[in-house]
Design a protein around this motif. Sequence first.
Motif, PDB file in Angstrom:
ATOM      1  N   ALA A   6      25.746  77.340  61.632  1.00 37.14           N
ATOM      2  CA  ALA A   6      24.215  77.851  62.957  1.00 37.14           C
ATOM      3  C   ALA A   6      23.444  76.410  62.896  1.00 37.14           C
ATOM      4  N   GLY A   7      23.444  76.143  63.827  1.00 40.59           N
ATOM      5  CA  GLY A   7      22.188  75.359  64.395  1.00 40.59           C
ATOM      6  C   GLY A   7      22.937  73.562  63.695  1.00 40.59           C
ATOM      7  N   ARG A  62      12.627  75.757  63.386  1.00 38.27           N
ATOM      8  CA  ARG A  62      11.726  76.643  64.715  1.00 38.27           C
ATOM      9  C   ARG A  62      10.709  77.694  63.311  1.00 38.27           C
ATOM     10  N   LYS A  78      14.973  83.611  67.694  1.00 42.93           N
ATOM     11  CA  LYS A  78      15.046  85.246  68.033  1.00 42.93           C
ATOM     12  C   LYS A  78      14.005  85.778  67.226  1.00 42.93           C
ATOM     13  N   ARG A 101      17.863  83.966  59.610  1.00 42.29           N
ATOM     14  CA  ARG A 101      18.650  82.555  60.626  1.00 42.29           C
ATOM     15  C   ARG A 101      18.367  83.025  61.604  1.00 42.29           C
ATOM     16  N   ASP A 102      18.378  84.340  62.188  1.00 42.75           N
ATOM     17  CA  ASP A 102      17.972  84.489  63.331  1.00 42.75           C
ATOM     18  C   ASP A 102      16.742  83.639  63.755  1.00 42.75           C
ATOM     19  N   GLU A 157      17.462  79.860  65.374  1.00 47.77           N
ATOM     20  CA  GLU A 157      17.737  79.506  66.177  1.00 47.77           C
ATOM     21  C   GLU A 157      16.497  80.575  67.764  1.00 47.77           C
TER      22      GLU A 157
END
Lengths: 74, 282
Positions: free
Chosen positions: B82-83, B159, B246, B239-240, B244
């Motif tokens: 992811a990412g 982020r 979120k 991780r979200d 990402e």
Amino acid sequence: MSGGASAALLALDGVGKDYAKIEQRGGELRLVWDLLWGRGAAHVFRALEDVSFTLRCGESLGIVGENGAANRRS
Amino acid sequence: MLFFPPFTVMIQSTSAEHARGARAPLAAQRDRALFVNFWKRELTTRYLGSITGLAWALVHPLALLAVYHFVFTTVFRTTGFAGGSFLAFVAVALWPWLSAQEAIQRGTTSLAGYAGLIRKVAFPHEVIVYASVAATLVLHLAGYLTVLVVLVLWGEPIRLEGLLLALPLWLVLAIAVTGLTLFFAALQVFVRDVEHVLLPVLMILMYLTPILYPLTLVPESLRPWVAGNPFSWLIGRLRDALLEGKLALAWSDAVAGIAAVAIFFAGRWVFRRLSPQFEDFV
């Protein structure tokens, strides 16, 4: 101290001490189980029973007993 | 000689309060003072005498991260994170795991370090465990934040606004870890095998948790088992948030919060049941 001669510093009333005994291998688990349900240890060694005394300001108190008789705890 | 002052202060205050028949507010105040003393002691003695001091707390996870990075991107050449960045993907998850692991391991054996005190002085023994866990978690949280900032400056896709969710997640983790550690620490006093069982179990759990690999790489049939691990959930949420961005709350957050509090109270209940016997076994 200036507490006056009659001021009780320490008063014990019917104090005792039990040591939990581990009788067999793995007995620790049994002890933990008993303690969890609030039953107290199944096997104990009673080192001290029904001790009462009052200690006042300025007094000295010596405690004598066999080895393992919880003298050190006092 | 350095560590006597906190002890002396404490012993004096305990005996003085016993004489007066201390009531609840005084006891709470004393427990707080005890906690602060133990906490400082944990932090200062842990790395005392080492030249770099607290920086060691950062070195261990950093070294692991570097090794994993080498093995998984240079040797195995894995993709599909992811990412897109393995470094960011693992860093986000590695610190929470390592700090939980270290907090549980150190906390479990923490009572033995205070054996002399436990035998002689009446005080709430759980304060020792709280101080040990708090010292480990605070140290590693600081390391985590440092590494995240460095990775962002490095140009990794992290982020930082995700911290708004990540920090409460750390709190949930801390509550659950404290509960587990209370349980293991109390058990360890009677059954010395606990620390030796924890070592391999925690290592196995680490590899069964999607820290080094994404959940999507796990075969379909095994995925529910891996995903069902509470730590997998925590890592997924981290991780979200951090990869990402979120930030929306999910119903599972509430469940996790309640579960963590339940674990804490269960652990504390066990600890309080067993702690009156500590003085004879520690």
